[in-house]
Write a protein that holds these residues in place. Structure first.
Motif, PDB file in Angstrom:
ATOM      1  N   ARG A   1       5.239  23.537 -45.783  1.00 35.72           N
ATOM      2  CA  ARG A   1       5.244  22.030 -45.729  1.00 35.72           C
ATOM      3  C   ARG A   1       4.572  21.457 -46.806  1.00 35.72           C
ATOM      4  O   ARG A   1       4.913  20.583 -47.552  1.00 35.72           O
ATOM      5  N   ARG A   2       3.314  21.811 -47.032  1.00 32.20           N
ATOM      6  CA  ARG A   2       2.310  21.238 -48.126  1.00 32.20           C
ATOM      7  C   ARG A   2       2.894  21.483 -49.267  1.00 32.20           C
ATOM      8  O   ARG A   2       3.037  20.412 -50.208  1.00 32.20           O
ATOM      9  N   LEU A   3       3.702  22.517 -49.435  1.00 33.38           N
ATOM     10  CA  LEU A   3       4.385  22.756 -50.937  1.00 33.38           C
ATOM     11  C   LEU A   3       5.507  21.597 -51.114  1.00 33.38           C
ATOM     12  O   LEU A   3       5.590  21.282 -52.056  1.00 33.38           O
ATOM     13  N   ARG A   4       6.363  21.609 -49.991  1.00 33.80           N
ATOM     14  CA  ARG A   4       7.163  20.720 -50.014  1.00 33.80           C
ATOM     15  C   ARG A   4       7.021  19.309 -50.457  1.00 33.80           C
ATOM     16  O   ARG A   4       7.746  18.522 -50.968  1.00 33.80           O
ATOM     17  N   GLY A   5       5.521  19.073 -49.867  1.00 37.40           N
ATOM     18  CA  GLY A   5       5.145  17.642 -50.187  1.00 37.40           C
ATOM     19  C   GLY A   5       4.780  17.519 -51.583  1.00 37.40           C
ATOM     20  O   GLY A   5       4.491  16.341 -52.030  1.00 37.40           O
ATOM     21  N   GLY A   6       5.099  18.570 -52.441  1.00 39.59           N
ATOM     22  CA  GLY A   6       4.758  18.231 -53.860  1.00 39.59           C
ATOM     23  C   GLY A   6       3.330  18.352 -54.407  1.00 39.59           C
ATOM     24  O   GLY A   6       2.848  18.131 -55.609  1.00 39.59           O
ATOM     25  N   LEU A   7       2.365  18.869 -53.525  1.00 37.68           N
ATOM     26  CA  LEU A   7       0.883  18.989 -53.660  1.00 37.68           C
ATOM     27  C   LEU A   7       0.688  19.840 -54.896  1.00 37.68           C
ATOM     28  O   LEU A   7      -0.271  19.602 -55.723  1.00 37.68           O
ATOM     29  N   LEU A   8       1.545  20.918 -55.067  1.00 39.66           N
ATOM     30  CA  LEU A   8       1.278  21.756 -56.108  1.00 39.66           C
ATOM     31  C   LEU A   8       1.421  21.182 -57.378  1.00 39.66           C
ATOM     32  O   LEU A   8       0.499  21.436 -58.285  1.00 39.66           O
ATOM     33  N   GLU A   9       2.559  20.345 -57.645  1.00 35.16           N
ATOM     34  CA  GLU A   9       2.557  19.834 -59.003  1.00 35.16           C
ATOM     35  C   GLU A   9       1.466  18.912 -59.049  1.00 35.16           C
ATOM     36  O   GLU A   9       0.780  18.576 -60.248  1.00 35.16           O
ATOM     37  N   ARG A  10       1.108  17.894 -58.089  1.00 33.11           N
ATOM     38  CA  ARG A  10       0.146  17.140 -58.181  1.00 33.11           C
ATOM     39  C   ARG A  10      -1.107  17.417 -58.657  1.00 33.11           C
ATOM     40  O   ARG A  10      -1.903  16.845 -59.523  1.00 33.11           O
TER      41      ARG A  10
ATOM     42  N   THR B   1     -18.614  18.526 -43.120  1.00 32.77           N
ATOM     43  CA  THR B   1     -17.408  19.024 -42.939  1.00 32.77           C
ATOM     44  C   THR B   1     -16.161  18.372 -43.352  1.00 32.77           C
ATOM     45  O   THR B   1     -15.973  17.234 -43.154  1.00 32.77           O
ATOM     46  N   LEU B   2     -15.426  19.244 -44.330  1.00 31.73           N
ATOM     47  CA  LEU B   2     -14.140  18.460 -45.085  1.00 31.73           C
ATOM     48  C   LEU B   2     -12.907  18.543 -43.834  1.00 31.73           C
ATOM     49  O   LEU B   2     -12.603  19.514 -43.313  1.00 31.73           O
ATOM     50  N   ILE B   3     -12.460  17.390 -44.012  1.00 30.43           N
ATOM     51  CA  ILE B   3     -11.256  17.312 -42.738  1.00 30.43           C
ATOM     52  C   ILE B   3     -10.082  16.653 -43.807  1.00 30.43           C
ATOM     53  O   ILE B   3     -10.034  15.544 -44.250  1.00 30.43           O
ATOM     54  N   ASP B   4      -9.081  17.391 -43.838  1.00 31.75           N
ATOM     55  CA  ASP B   4      -7.962  17.048 -44.534  1.00 31.75           C
ATOM     56  C   ASP B   4      -6.888  16.516 -43.632  1.00 31.75           C
ATOM     57  O   ASP B   4      -6.394  17.270 -42.656  1.00 31.75           O
ATOM     58  N   GLU B   5      -6.764  15.203 -43.657  1.00 32.78           N
ATOM     59  CA  GLU B   5      -5.903  14.582 -42.694  1.00 32.78           C
ATOM     60  C   GLU B   5      -4.442  15.169 -42.405  1.00 32.78           C
ATOM     61  O   GLU B   5      -3.717  15.322 -41.375  1.00 32.78           O
ATOM     62  N   GLU B   6      -3.749  15.356 -43.610  1.00 32.89           N
ATOM     63  CA  GLU B   6      -2.442  16.182 -43.462  1.00 32.89           C
ATOM     64  C   GLU B   6      -2.478  17.625 -43.027  1.00 32.89           C
ATOM     65  O   GLU B   6      -1.533  17.683 -42.020  1.00 32.89           O
ATOM     66  N   VAL B   7      -3.569  18.346 -43.464  1.00 30.85           N
ATOM     67  CA  VAL B   7      -3.347  19.594 -42.493  1.00 30.85           C
ATOM     68  C   VAL B   7      -3.858  19.583 -41.105  1.00 30.85           C
ATOM     69  O   VAL B   7      -3.276  20.051 -40.308  1.00 30.85           O
ATOM     70  N   TYR B   8      -4.779  18.635 -40.673  1.00 32.04           N
ATOM     71  CA  TYR B   8      -4.870  18.245 -39.240  1.00 32.04           C
ATOM     72  C   TYR B   8      -3.703  17.958 -38.797  1.00 32.04           C
ATOM     73  O   TYR B   8      -3.409  18.305 -37.503  1.00 32.04           O
ATOM     74  N   ARG B   9      -2.822  17.281 -39.208  1.00 34.38           N
ATOM     75  CA  ARG B   9      -1.510  16.867 -38.667  1.00 34.38           C
ATOM     76  C   ARG B   9      -0.668  17.942 -38.529  1.00 34.38           C
ATOM     77  O   ARG B   9      -0.290  18.163 -37.393  1.00 34.38           O
TER      78      ARG B   9
END
Lengths: 1050, 357
Positions: B35-44, B13-21
């Motif tokens: 929030r994830r978008l604001r974290g700049g995940l999209l660009e990364r 099972t994949l657990i993403d710590e950020e999403v869990y938080r």
């Protein structure tokens, strides 16, 4: 009575609350096999009952043992009303029936209910005592081993590869019987699950009989499928390759050490139960079978049947074949008269294998495929399923003749599939035409070898690319050049195959996943008219799929496709085609040319500009791809080749035909005639779209590679981390007036987005490769497209990759793979028959190691090996594996280590007083992979085939999180049940895992949904290679006290 | 083209710590995606919003299915549905049971009842913790409370075993259970300067010194309740302030020991009797449930505040308490030294912890 099945129900845990008043459950268990049922006592008022039952004993035929599943039902006792079922566990006891596999099934199984899903777990122990069978006319085929793996399993050696076996059985689908109107959905689902379980058991037994008849002892590449034909019935069919396998360790000196544990278990019955005389040795079994199949206890009429496309030409000499399977390949003395010509005499010289022992594959012709559109009608007499048999026979015949046209006498990488929509069914078969080395196809292994030597003069790295057909009498227009590797034989300019990349193939750079995607609208029609319109569309689809594949291959600068799988799916108002393959650059084939674009209206200036802009984009893409996949083939001096890099012409390796209900066979030449095929003519907007769509395929993000074959060409330094996954998407094509173009775009986007989301999900594993990417498309309803993907992500070591690449880049060539698995296997082969030093001797693989080098002739290198030292080292390795395997079977090493790891959680745990019993047994890890191997690990034992079928239904879809929540939970449950079965067999992994079917239906208005999933794979025990090297022998002994016994009693 | 159904299931099972938080913080899928978008995940990762949405939904579904198991962490270890490596399981449990101290501070000493749960809206507004997260944390407190309420033996250890929490987190939960059980008043204005950590430390010292388990590990009463007999016995200590002779002698012993050693000697000499009365009477009142509530209020009002207004330093207080506790040993006719020291050990620890601004 040839077998005694013993079952013990130990305990349950985490049962659901069945009595709202007390918040508890009064659980008991029914154990059913065939027509016999036993019950445990009621364990009152507990969610963690400890039944600790006696051994329930079933005395049964081995035929029944093969067909029937063990059925365990957990119920809640109710004094006043009917007992409520909590759920069921079906256990396939087949793995206990052959001597080398599991000896006991013991462990926690999820209790499954088709409406509620998993509801707690139950601990069960199952054993089988098999008696000696004196009856030579028996109907059972106990002892024949089955493997889903499409290569020779890792710890075996193929003595003889006999060939194709197939069978199908037909029954009415319980879902469509009249009784279904009055019974509950649960009863209906359970009837279906049980029927399919029975049918697969029966099918496997019948295939086993055929294998015994052929004097084999195993089926490799076993693929079993269901056709849910709706009203007209349920077909379960299977194909496979019969082999005689020899356990590798058997040939070595330490035979007793290896087989003793299992042998002891199996031999107990002889001493214990000295009355096998209750069983008469006459031909009573078939009769018995009759009486059973009409026994009233079965709510549905179980009508079995066997198909008759038997291998009628296979000599059926030498009776008493029954006992043959168990001993495993002592037939070398019985030399059968099967030479290469005998292969041609076989009705179907097909092989479901995709990877072969070195030297087996001589030449590859190309892909052969055949499709046929059929109208389904009710199967009137399921005992005589001749129509279905005839359909398949027809298609196979076609495949065979296509292969012959390519100058090949065999078809490898063979598979069959169907697509059904209402009453229309498309049957498809495809494979790769090939010329095989008859050495493996007959007994007396080594005899044919010398004669073959002459033919085998060409170097092994390119031999399979050389054309098998006559240059002057080619089956289709093709452009031939001299092989770029050996310069002696002719090769085609592109090669399409359905097999895996041969280990010995020399490739340049890395491979990549290539997909062709296509939609075609179709008018809604009935019966004949529908079938006709479909079969009219098929040739166009094939043509277009093929063109797309070819263009995409060129766009990546590659020249060969492996693992090609073309799927045509039929829906109400459209057809969908999805082809997946792994593109590579074979060093032996010529460099592919570019793609030219030509416009139709040359006078228009802006248009010209546009065209040249597109052309530039395409050229850039090709250049970028070459860099991405590290394709930099060596510059060859012109004069050697004779002909310059040929002006490229596209041609087809794909011979196809399709026939409607009539037997008319049309052959379509897929080559573009005289036209220069690399020129894409843009004559209208449609063509423009096509060119655009070519360029929309986004390469995977950096650090990712993907392929649909077993191994990624060009990557060989896998690290042990793997992640197998299944992703399912259903999308609505919401266009009001759909056209082929918009549909194509939608479908293309759907696939691309799915891939993108996979890359994103797995980003933490970078650098990694998605292997064995398997897309399945279904059209469950109007406008709905369902795509299911199963694949495995494997990490690899980037630094090591660079190093490994350095050496060969001097010649910029490298081996497709130095499969670590082989390293142990080959020396063993050597010490078993060190006399035969064929030119393609596998020893070179070991000697060369990772950085292979093709300069020195293999034979020279082979002579420099010190065989004895190799053999010694292997012996000790094997012994270690044995020890490890045994301890793992007891589950002890796994449990102890994982407990230690869990220390932050388990700390102070044991001191607690009110924790339910059994808490301190941690769940052991079971790996799953669609590949036949585990990176960095050695498979030490095959425990048997896993073949499971589940139905899940809900009438509270919204409450379960909608369709996604429902399916997410169900897939997780299926994984959990597969893992539990493997763990109970004593295994720690499933290899060659495949989800063969995922049928999802929803009715949101009624808040209902139903899903059927069918999965299979091989349960195995593996040992980490790192542990093999470091492991001193004592942990095995140290870890024993906490073994399975402890597990069971807690 | 819309995706009606979209799932991804891994064998591990994949657990993403950020999403869990984000899930634990009670964000909806849409909020989490934002929030994830604001974290700049999209660009990364060079991906699309649709991919991010699908990924977030997958994780949320997984967490929702896991939540049932997280309510009884030992089941998470045994269950077969999700294959999760042990260290990941530990992380899931730890994060699920971790709490915001501001929220815990608000709820300390309150009855963990439906009524309190209804007031969570205000608590959420005051603490800035999302309401959904508040409810989840409240349910955690209540679940732990219910599970260990009736159990014998050391509270923290019971919690650790039942919920597989790391020791420090288990001790904090023990404090919450202890407060909820004894219903100490913590909400008064004058107690506002005390943090959750202060109260948790106090609870730990009180349990460590006063509970039955502290004396006899096989004690019959749960640690959450202070033993009745001990509280009854505390009444005997009143003699220290009611007997005039004893009080004077006690004062002179302490004063002579501290003369010249603390900066606030004069103030001490002047206030000794009041201080001593306060310190002894706090214990004497503990038998009555209603007075128990005022335990911390009394300590602050009658000890901490007077000392603070006299500008005592923490060192002064420590020295004073040390000698104040030890002195009665030399008092003729005082026979409760053991009881006295047991009582004062916890009181001293509490006072020292609470003596700050």
């Amino acid at each position: 009575m040839p077998g005694k099945l013993k079952v013990k129900i130990v305990a349950g845990r985490h049962l659901p609350v069945m009595d709202r008043a007390s918040d508890l459950t009064d659980a008991f268990v029914e154990v059913k096999f065939g027509n016999t049922t036993f019950k445990t006592d009621v364990y009152p008022k507990s969610l963690n009952p400890q039944w600790n039952s006696e051994w329930f004993k079933f005395e049964v035929d081995d035929e029944e043992l093969q067909d029937e599943p063990l059925q365990i039902t957990v119920l809640d006792h109710d004094t006043y009303s009917a007992n409520d079922a909590i759920g069921k566990v079906y256990i396939d006891i087949d793995p206990l029936l052959y001597s080398e596999a599991a000896t006991v099934i013991s462990g926690w199984f999820p209790i499954y209910d088709t409406i509620h899903g998993i509801r707690g777990e139950i601990n069960v122990v199952v054993k089988v005592d098999l008696f000696n069978d004196l009856n030579r006319f028996r109907q059972s085929s106990c002892g024949v081993k089955f493997f889903c793996t499409t290569s020779i399993p890792k710890c075996y050696r193929a003595v003889v590869i006999h060939g194709f076996v197939e069978e199908l059985v037909v029954n009415e689908d319980p879902e469509y019987q009249w009784i279904d109107r009055i019974r509950t959905p649960r009863a209906s689902n359970e009837a279906r699950q049980r029927l399919i379980s029975l049918m697969s058991g029966e099918l496997q037994r019948k295939i086993g009989l055929k294998v015994l008849e052929m004097r084999g002892n195993a089926v490799v590449g076993y693929l079993q499928c269901f056709d849910l034909e709706g009203e007209s019935g349920l077909v379960v069919r299977a194909i496979g390759t019969a082999c005689t396998l020899d356990k590798l360790s058997n040939t070595s000196a330490f035979l007793p050490a290896c087989n003793s544990p299992s042998k002891e278990m199996k031999e107990i019955p002889f001493n214990e139960d000295p009355n096998p005389n209750t069983y008469s040795s006459g031909p009573s079994t078939p009769l018995k079978n009759q009486t059973y199949s009409f026994s009233p206890s079965k709510s549905y009429s179980r009508q079995s049947s066997s198909s008759d496309t038997d291998l009628s030409l296979t000599p059926k000499t030498g009776m008493g074949s029954g006992s043959a399977g168990k001993e495993g390949g002592p037939f070398k003395t019985l030399l059968r008269q099967q030479t290469q010509s005998a292969l041609e005499q076989r009705e179907f010289p097909f092989f479901t294998l995709t990877t072969f022992p070195p030297g087996f594959l001589v030449h590859v012709g190309g892909v052969v495929s055949a499709r046929s559109v059929k109208l389904l009608d009710r199967i009137h007499n399921p005992d005589e399923p001749e129509t279905r048999d005839a359909w398949w026979a027809e298609i196979r015949q076609e495949i065979k003749s296509h292969a012959k046209a390519l100058g090949c006498h065999a078809v490898v990488g063979y598979s069959e599939s169907t697509s059904i929509c209402e009453e229309v069914c498309i049957l498809s078969a495809s494979g790769t035409a090939a010329v095989l080395n008859p050495r493996f196809l007959q007994d007396g292994t080594m005899e044919g070898c010398l004669e073959q030597r002459i033919e085998e003069a060409s170097p092994p790295g390119c031999g399979f690319c050389h054309i098998p057909y006559d240059e002057l009498n080619m089956p289709f227009p093709a452009h031939l050049t001299y092989c770029y590797n050996c310069r002696k034989q002719k090769v085609p300019d592109v090669l399409f195959t359905t097999i895996d990349l041969p280990v010995e193939a020399i490739v340049v750079g890395k491979g990549c996943l290539i997909q062709a995607r296509l939609c075609r609208l179709k008018k809604k029609a009935q019966a004949e008219a529908n079938a006709t319109s479909i079969s009219n569309l098929l040739p166009f689809m094939e043509y277009e799929v093929h063109t797309q594949l070819m263009n995409k291959l060129k766009l990546r600068g590659m020249n060969a496709l492996f693992g090609l799988r073309i799927q045509i799916t039929v829906g109400e108002n459209m057809l969908m085609g999805l082809a997946s393959a792994t593109g590579v650059y074979l060093a032996a084939l010529p460099t592919p040319g570019g793609i030219q674009i030509a416009g139709k209206t040359p006078n228009d200036g802006t248009y010209e500009q546009h065209i040249s802009h597109m052309q530039k984009k395409i050229n850039d893409t090709i250049a970028k791809n070459k860099e991405l996949y590290e394709i930099n083939p060596p510059e060859l001096p012109e004069e050697i080749i004779g002909s310059p890099i040929p002006e490229p012409r596209q041609r087809s390796r794909l011979l196809r035909s399709q026939s409607e209900s009539s037997d008319e066979v049309t052959e379509l030449d897929l080559s573009h005639g005289k036209k220069d095929a690399f020129v894409l003519e843009i004559d209208d907007t449609d063509a423009m779209e096509d060119v655009h769509s070519l360029l929309t395929d986004v390469p995977p993000p950096s650090g990712f590679y993907s392929c649909n074959t077993e191994i990624m060409p060009g990557i060989n330094n896998w690290t042990p981390e793997i992640q197998m996954f299944t992703a399912v998407r259903v999308s609505r094509l919401s266009n009001i007036n759909p056209t082929n173009q918009t549909l194509n775009k939608n479908f293309n986007d759907l696939c691309e987005n799915l891939l993108k989301s996979l890359y994103f999900k797995l980003r933490s594993m970078v650098p990694c490769c998605l292997c064995h990417v398997n897309f399945t498309v279904a059209l469950p309803e109007d406008e709905l497209v369902q795509i299911a993907v199963t694949a495995v992500a494997i990490t690899y070591d980037k630094n090591q990759a660079l190093q490994a690449n350095k050496a060969p880049t001097e010649k910029s060539q490298q081996r497709a793979s130095t499969d670590n698995e082989e390293q142990l296997q080959f020396p063993l082969e050597l010490c078993s028959d060190p006399l035969s030093s064929q030119p393609f001797s596998p020893a070179k693989e070991v000697l060369e190691g990772a950085s292979s080098h093709t300069g020195i002739p293999a034979a020279q290198r082979a002579t420099s090996v010190d065989y004895s030292s190799f053999a010694d080292r292997c012996n000790s390795w094997i012994e270690l594996i044995k020890l490890k395997a045994q301890t793992i079977r007891r589950g002890s090493i796994k449990t102890t280590t994982s407990l230690e790891k869990a220390s932050p959680l388990a700390e102070g745990y044991l001191r607690h007083r009110s924790v339910p019993s059994g808490t301190n047994s941690t769940v052991s890890v079971v790996k799953m992979t669609p590949l036949s191997f585990l990176p960095g690990a050695k498979i030490t034992k095959y425990l048997g085939i896993i073949n499971m079928f589940f139905i899940r239904e809900t009438t509270s879809l919204r409450e379960e999180g909608g369709v996604s929540g429902f399916l997410h939970a169900f897939i997780a449950e299926v994984f959990a049940m597969v893992r539990a079965h493997v763990a109970a067999l004593g295994g720690n992994a499933v290899v060659s895992y495949i989800m063969k079917q995922c049928v999802f239906m929803e009715n949101p208005n009624k808040n209902q949904a139903q899903c059927l999933i069918n999965v299979s794979g091989d349960a195995v025990v593996f040992v980490r290679e790192s542990e093999l090297e470091v492991l001193p022998p004592q942990p095995a002994a140290a870890a024993q006290p906490t073994g399975a016994a402890g597990d069971v009693t807690t | 083209m819309s995706s009606d159904l979209d799932v991804f299931v891994g064998n591990t099972t994949l657990i993403d710590e950020e999403v869990y938080r984000l899930w634990l913080d009670g964000h909806s899928v849409a909020e989490a995606v934002a929030r994830r978008l604001r974290g700049g995940l999209l660009e990364r990762e060079a991906t699309s919003v649709a991919v991010l949405q699908s990924d977030t939904r997958d994780h949320y579904r997984t967490f929702q299915m896991l939540e049932r198991l997280l309510h009884a962490p030992p089941r998470l270890l045994q269950q077969l549905l999700f294959q999760i490596p042990p260290e990941r399981q530990a992380l899931l449990v730890q994060r699920y049971y971790a709490f915001d101290e501001a929220l815990a501070r608000e709820l300390l000493g309150k009855k963990l009842s439906k009524g309190t749960k209804k007031e969570l809206d205000e608590v959420s507004a005051r603490t800035g913790v999302g309401i959904r997260s508040c409810r989840r944390q409240f349910d955690n407190f209540k679940r732990v409370f219910k599970a260990v309420e009736e159990l014998r033996g050391p509270l923290a250890e019971n919690i650790q075993q039942l919920f597989l929490l790391p020791p420090s987190l288990a001790r904090d939960y023990a404090a919450i259970v202890f407060f909820a059980n004894s219903r100490f008043e913590t909400g008064k204005r004058r107690l506002q300067f005390l943090s959750f950590g202060d109260f948790a430390a106090c609870a730990q010292s009180m349990m460590a010194h006063w509970s039955q388990g502290a004396l006899a590990p096989e004690a019959a009463e749960p640690d959450g309740d202070l033993p009745k007999s001990f509280l009854q016995d505390l009444k005997e200590l009143k003699v220290l302030v009611t007997d005039k002779d004893l009080l004077d002698q006690h004062k002179s012993l302490v004063c002579s020991a501290l003369r010249g050693k603390i900066s606030v000697y004069n103030e001490l000499e002047a206030n000794f009797k009041a201080l001593s009365r306060a310190l002894v009477n706090v214990g004497g009142k503990l038998t009555h449930a209603r007075d128990v509530r005022d335990f911390f209020v009394d300590l602050v009002e009658k000890v901490i505040e007077p000392c603070r207004s006299d500008k005592w330093s923490p060192g002064d207080l420590r020295l004073f308490l040390q000698h104040y506790t030890a002195a009665p040993r030399n008092l003729p006719g005082f026979r409760h030294q053991a009881l006295w020291e047991r009582y004062m050990a916890a009181i001293s620890a509490c006072l020292l912890r609470m003596f700050h601004d």
